[in-house]
Motif scaffolding. Structure first.
Motif, PDB file in Angstrom:
ATOM      1  N   ALA A   1      48.482 -65.201 -32.318  1.00 63.73           N
ATOM      2  CA  ALA A   1      48.729 -66.361 -31.456  1.00 63.73           C
ATOM      3  C   ALA A   1      50.220 -66.694 -31.374  1.00 63.73           C
ATOM      4  CB  ALA A   1      47.947 -67.564 -31.972  1.00 63.73           C
ATOM      5  N   ALA A   2      50.945 -66.369 -32.451  1.00 68.14           N
ATOM      6  CA  ALA A   2      52.380 -66.681 -32.501  1.00 68.14           C
ATOM      7  C   ALA A   2      53.246 -65.506 -32.076  1.00 68.14           C
ATOM      8  CB  ALA A   2      52.756 -67.113 -33.920  1.00 68.14           C
ATOM      9  N   SER A   3      52.607 -64.367 -31.733  1.00 75.73           N
ATOM     10  CA  SER A   3      53.343 -63.148 -31.417  1.00 75.73           C
ATOM     11  C   SER A   3      53.256 -62.837 -29.928  1.00 75.73           C
ATOM     12  CB  SER A   3      52.780 -61.958 -32.210  1.00 75.73           C
ATOM     13  OG  SER A   3      52.833 -62.206 -33.593  1.00 75.73           O
ATOM     14  N   ASP A   4      54.165 -62.042 -29.481  1.00 76.71           N
ATOM     15  CA  ASP A   4      54.163 -61.595 -28.097  1.00 76.71           C
ATOM     16  C   ASP A   4      53.630 -60.169 -28.035  1.00 76.71           C
ATOM     17  OD1 ASP A   4      54.537 -61.305 -25.412  1.00 76.71           O
ATOM     18  OD2 ASP A   4      56.695 -60.922 -25.545  1.00 76.71           O
ATOM     19  N   GLY A   5      52.347 -60.039 -27.712  1.00 70.60           N
ATOM     20  CA  GLY A   5      51.810 -58.710 -27.479  1.00 70.60           C
ATOM     21  C   GLY A   5      50.947 -58.118 -28.567  1.00 70.60           C
ATOM     22  N   LEU A   6      50.801 -58.757 -29.748  1.00 71.35           N
ATOM     23  CA  LEU A   6      49.982 -58.182 -30.813  1.00 71.35           C
ATOM     24  C   LEU A   6      48.514 -58.175 -30.400  1.00 71.35           C
ATOM     25  CD1 LEU A   6      49.778 -57.066 -33.710  1.00 71.35           C
ATOM     26  CD2 LEU A   6      49.516 -59.421 -34.515  1.00 71.35           C
ATOM     27  N   ARG A   7      47.870 -57.018 -30.565  1.00 65.73           N
ATOM     28  CA  ARG A   7      46.454 -56.866 -30.253  1.00 65.73           C
ATOM     29  C   ARG A   7      45.723 -56.423 -31.516  1.00 65.73           C
ATOM     30  NH1 ARG A   7      45.735 -58.742 -25.113  1.00 65.73           N
ATOM     31  NH2 ARG A   7      43.985 -57.331 -24.743  1.00 65.73           N
ATOM     32  N   VAL A   8      44.666 -57.142 -31.875  1.00 63.57           N
ATOM     33  CA  VAL A   8      43.971 -56.892 -33.135  1.00 63.57           C
ATOM     34  C   VAL A   8      42.471 -56.763 -32.899  1.00 63.57           C
ATOM     35  CG1 VAL A   8      43.563 -57.687 -35.491  1.00 63.57           C
ATOM     36  CG2 VAL A   8      45.703 -58.296 -34.338  1.00 63.57           C
ATOM     37  N   ALA A   9      41.890 -55.663 -33.368  1.00 56.98           N
ATOM     38  CA  ALA A   9      40.435 -55.502 -33.386  1.00 56.98           C
ATOM     39  C   ALA A   9      39.959 -55.708 -34.814  1.00 56.98           C
ATOM     40  CB  ALA A   9      40.032 -54.124 -32.879  1.00 56.98           C
ATOM     41  N   LEU A  10      39.056 -56.665 -34.999  1.00 53.97           N
ATOM     42  CA  LEU A  10      38.480 -56.968 -36.309  1.00 53.97           C
ATOM     43  C   LEU A  10      37.110 -56.290 -36.376  1.00 53.97           C
ATOM     44  CD1 LEU A  10      39.203 -60.817 -36.214  1.00 53.97           C
ATOM     45  CD2 LEU A  10      40.624 -59.072 -37.314  1.00 53.97           C
ATOM     46  N   LEU A  11      37.002 -55.241 -37.179  1.00 48.05           N
ATOM     47  CA  LEU A  11      35.751 -54.481 -37.239  1.00 48.05           C
ATOM     48  C   LEU A  11      34.914 -54.944 -38.428  1.00 48.05           C
ATOM     49  CD1 LEU A  11      36.930 -50.891 -36.267  1.00 48.05           C
ATOM     50  CD2 LEU A  11      36.328 -52.847 -34.820  1.00 48.05           C
ATOM     51  N   ARG A  12      33.839 -55.638 -38.117  1.00 48.87           N
ATOM     52  CA  ARG A  12      32.935 -56.148 -39.150  1.00 48.87           C
ATOM     53  C   ARG A  12      31.783 -55.163 -39.276  1.00 48.87           C
ATOM     54  NH1 ARG A  12      32.737 -62.234 -36.519  1.00 48.87           N
ATOM     55  NH2 ARG A  12      34.874 -62.851 -37.095  1.00 48.87           N
ATOM     56  N   TYR A  13      31.845 -54.341 -40.328  1.00 47.29           N
ATOM     57  CA  TYR A  13      30.783 -53.355 -40.439  1.00 47.29           C
ATOM     58  C   TYR A  13      29.893 -53.607 -41.631  1.00 47.29           C
ATOM     59  CZ  TYR A  13      34.914 -50.924 -42.419  1.00 47.29           C
ATOM     60  OH  TYR A  13      36.065 -50.573 -43.071  1.00 47.29           O
ATOM     61  N   PHE A  14      28.779 -52.923 -41.584  1.00 47.96           N
ATOM     62  CA  PHE A  14      27.661 -53.278 -42.440  1.00 47.96           C
ATOM     63  C   PHE A  14      27.618 -52.383 -43.674  1.00 47.96           C
ATOM     64  CE2 PHE A  14      27.401 -55.993 -39.026  1.00 47.96           C
ATOM     65  CZ  PHE A  14      26.504 -57.010 -39.304  1.00 47.96           C
ATOM     66  N   ASN A  15      26.743 -51.436 -43.797  1.00 51.31           N
ATOM     67  CA  ASN A  15      26.630 -50.662 -45.039  1.00 51.31           C
ATOM     68  C   ASN A  15      26.936 -49.194 -44.785  1.00 51.31           C
ATOM     69  OD1 ASN A  15      24.842 -53.166 -45.307  1.00 51.31           O
ATOM     70  ND2 ASN A  15      24.926 -52.444 -47.415  1.00 51.31           N
ATOM     71  N   PRO A  16      28.199 -48.779 -44.932  1.00 50.50           N
ATOM     72  CA  PRO A  16      28.563 -47.386 -44.652  1.00 50.50           C
ATOM     73  C   PRO A  16      27.996 -46.439 -45.709  1.00 50.50           C
ATOM     74  CG  PRO A  16      30.504 -48.826 -44.680  1.00 50.50           C
ATOM     75  CD  PRO A  16      29.369 -49.587 -45.292  1.00 50.50           C
ATOM     76  N   VAL A  17      27.389 -45.365 -45.242  1.00 53.41           N
ATOM     77  CA  VAL A  17      26.845 -44.334 -46.144  1.00 53.41           C
ATOM     78  C   VAL A  17      27.069 -42.970 -45.477  1.00 53.41           C
ATOM     79  CG1 VAL A  17      25.105 -45.852 -47.174  1.00 53.41           C
ATOM     80  CG2 VAL A  17      24.533 -44.521 -45.139  1.00 53.41           C
ATOM     81  N   GLY A  18      26.649 -41.909 -46.155  1.00 52.31           N
ATOM     82  CA  GLY A  18      26.781 -40.580 -45.586  1.00 52.31           C
ATOM     83  C   GLY A  18      28.087 -39.922 -45.996  1.00 52.31           C
ATOM     84  N   ALA A  19      28.350 -38.768 -45.388  1.00 53.89           N
ATOM     85  CA  ALA A  19      29.534 -37.976 -45.721  1.00 53.89           C
ATOM     86  C   ALA A  19      29.845 -37.059 -44.547  1.00 53.89           C
ATOM     87  CB  ALA A  19      29.284 -37.156 -46.986  1.00 53.89           C
ATOM     88  N   HIS A  20      31.012 -36.431 -44.615  1.00 57.91           N
ATOM     89  CA  HIS A  20      31.375 -35.461 -43.589  1.00 57.91           C
ATOM     90  C   HIS A  20      30.385 -34.296 -43.639  1.00 57.91           C
ATOM     91  CE1 HIS A  20      33.860 -32.387 -41.540  1.00 57.91           C
ATOM     92  NE2 HIS A  20      34.349 -33.418 -40.888  1.00 57.91           N
ATOM     93  N   PRO A  21      29.974 -33.768 -42.482  1.00 57.02           N
ATOM     94  CA  PRO A  21      28.949 -32.714 -42.485  1.00 57.02           C
ATOM     95  C   PRO A  21      29.365 -31.437 -43.210  1.00 57.02           C
ATOM     96  CG  PRO A  21      29.852 -33.068 -40.271  1.00 57.02           C
ATOM     97  CD  PRO A  21      30.311 -34.201 -41.118  1.00 57.02           C
ATOM     98  N   SER A  22      30.665 -31.249 -43.433  1.00 57.84           N
ATOM     99  CA  SER A  22      31.134 -30.085 -44.185  1.00 57.84           C
ATOM    100  C   SER A  22      30.789 -30.163 -45.663  1.00 57.84           C
ATOM    101  CB  SER A  22      32.653 -29.953 -44.050  1.00 57.84           C
ATOM    102  OG  SER A  22      33.302 -31.041 -44.711  1.00 57.84           O
ATOM    103  N   GLY A  23      30.502 -31.387 -46.157  1.00 58.70           N
ATOM    104  CA  GLY A  23      30.302 -31.579 -47.591  1.00 58.70           C
ATOM    105  C   GLY A  23      31.593 -31.614 -48.387  1.00 58.70           C
ATOM    106  N   GLN A  24      32.740 -31.606 -47.705  1.00 58.19           N
ATOM    107  CA  GLN A  24      34.038 -31.562 -48.386  1.00 58.19           C
ATOM    108  C   GLN A  24      34.583 -32.935 -48.746  1.00 58.19           C
ATOM    109  OE1 GLN A  24      35.950 -28.646 -49.371  1.00 58.19           O
ATOM    110  NE2 GLN A  24      33.789 -28.089 -49.208  1.00 58.19           N
ATOM    111  N   ILE A  25      34.239 -33.957 -47.971  1.00 61.98           N
ATOM    112  CA  ILE A  25      34.660 -35.321 -48.321  1.00 61.98           C
ATOM    113  C   ILE A  25      33.455 -36.245 -48.229  1.00 61.98           C
ATOM    114  CG2 ILE A  25      37.069 -35.020 -47.614  1.00 61.98           C
ATOM    115  CD1 ILE A  25      36.395 -36.646 -45.076  1.00 61.98           C
ATOM    116  N   GLY A  26      33.444 -37.246 -49.094  1.00 61.90           N
ATOM    117  CA  GLY A  26      32.352 -38.200 -49.134  1.00 61.90           C
ATOM    118  C   GLY A  26      32.721 -39.359 -50.033  1.00 61.90           C
ATOM    119  N   GLU A  27      31.736 -40.168 -50.363  1.00 54.79           N
ATOM    120  CA  GLU A  27      31.991 -41.349 -51.186  1.00 54.79           C
ATOM    121  C   GLU A  27      32.066 -40.937 -52.657  1.00 54.79           C
ATOM    122  OE1 GLU A  27      30.550 -46.003 -51.568  1.00 54.79           O
ATOM    123  OE2 GLU A  27      29.244 -44.555 -50.570  1.00 54.79           O
ATOM    124  N   ASP A  28      33.140 -41.369 -53.316  1.00 47.99           N
ATOM    125  CA  ASP A  28      33.380 -40.997 -54.711  1.00 47.99           C
ATOM    126  C   ASP A  28      33.747 -42.237 -55.508  1.00 47.99           C
ATOM    127  OD1 ASP A  28      33.858 -39.597 -57.057  1.00 47.99           O
ATOM    128  OD2 ASP A  28      35.861 -38.920 -56.443  1.00 47.99           O
TER     129      ASP A  28
END
Length: 340
Positions: A165-192
């Motif tokens: 509100a005090a800035s000239d041009g700042l754009r902000v997306a507030l992402l309210r997400y729920f319960n993230p689960v799963g992993a990359h299909p490669s199996g190389q990265i996931g929740e640790d």
């Protein structure tokens, strides 16, 4: 765009880094590795086929944050960095308020000084508190939370709104997400998760791989279909795609600051998730029913229609996809990421 991803080596951050690169963006990561491991970066580079520049420091360090913006060309920021364990925040509130809010203030100040006007913030459905009607809608205004962690999300949303509100041009997306689960299909990265998992899916996965003896289901007498709590579980790949969609929509938002729910719009119970994971593993998994946990709500899920309509985003992966990808990651990495 050249995008700075704070906390880019973490669970959601790392998957978002890959989605950003796949969508044609350049990525720079800043992460202090307090809740992630440097070995993640090599896997990101291998999966993406590109070098991922990484700055290793804590964003609460104002001088280092300033130097980062002074030396890197940055067009936008996706902000994940912060402490995130709900239970720990109750016992260490000062640490959570200091880390999460100070890092955000440091980041916003550097963005302002260097003319960076695009920001996607990793918020949480916890900002709706205990009294919001289900399904949760972004128009609900009485934001609150029962934990210091959740309160930092509420406060940061307020801070970003005031700064915009005090800035000239700042754009902000507030992402309210729920319960993230799963992993990359490669199996190389996931929740640790470090230590004992706080969330259902990684705990089930560790039971399946033999790291935990059994799952404890906290209460089976809730007013739900099978008596266990229901949550809106979202595949991390869908969630990462939501961050890219929000980033690319920033310049077209109807207001400078806009909140978006990222969820499936459907609740899944603890026992239904356990059964889905058993299908992925191919055998039954041990569990016991324990007493209810203080503060657990019976059921909640998202109204994702705003993200569907305005971002052109929707969750497409199923509970079985989530479990199959989690098991692929956990079975290939039974102890999580290596330390070196």
């Amino acid at each position: 765009m050249r995008v700075l991803v704070s906390g880019g080596a973490g669970y959601i951050g790392s998957h978002t880094v890959l989605k950003l690169i796949a969508s044609g963006h350049d990525v720079v990561v800043v992460d202090d590795f307090s809740n992630s491991k440097p070995t993640v970066v090599g896997r990101l580079e291998s999966l993406s086929g590109t070098h991922v520049p990484v700055h290793s420091f804590d964003l609460t360090d104002v001088d280092k944050t300033e130097r980062l913006f002074a030396h890197e060309q940055i067009d936008a920021v996706v902000h994940f960095a912060g402490l995130k364990a709900v239970g720990e925040s109750v016992t260490k509130p000062i640490e959570y308020y200091r880390n999460n809010i100070d890092s955000t203030l440091s980041l916003l100040a550097a963005m302002q000084r260097h003319g960076v006007h695009r920001l996607v913030f990793s918020s949480s459905a916890t900002v709706y508190g205990e009294n919001a009607p289900v399904p949760y809608s972004e128009d609900y205004e009485h934001l609150s939370s029962s934990s210091p962690y959740g309160q930092t999300k509420v406060m940061i949303e307020r801070i970003m709104t005031d700064v915009a509100a005090a800035s000239d041009g700042l754009r902000v997306a507030l992402l309210r997400y729920f319960n993230p689960v799963g992993a990359h299909p490669s199996g190389q990265i996931g929740e640790d998760p470090q230590g004992i998992p706080n969330n259902l899916m990684p705990f089930i996965a560790q039971v399946a791989v033999g790291r935990r003896e059994k799952l404890t289901v906290f209460g089976d007498d809730y007013p739900t279909a099978d008596g266990t709590c229901e949550r809106d579980y979202l595949h991390v790949e869908d969630l990462a795609a939501g961050h890219v969609a929000a980033l690319e929509h920033l310049d077209d938002m109807v207001t400078p600051v806009r909140a978006f729910n990222l969820g499936t719009g459907t609740g899944t119970s603890v026992l239904a998730m356990l059964k889905a994971f058993e299908r992925a593993v191919g055998r039954e998994l041990p569990y016991e029913v324990g007493p209810r946990r203080a503060g657990d709500l019976a059921a909640f899920w998202a109204d994702p229609s705003r993200a569907n309509d305005e971002l052109g985003w929707r969750a497409v992966k199923t509970i079985d996809d989530m479990c199959a990808d989690t098991w692929r990651w956990q079975s290939a990495n039974p102890q999580g990421f290596p330390d070196a």
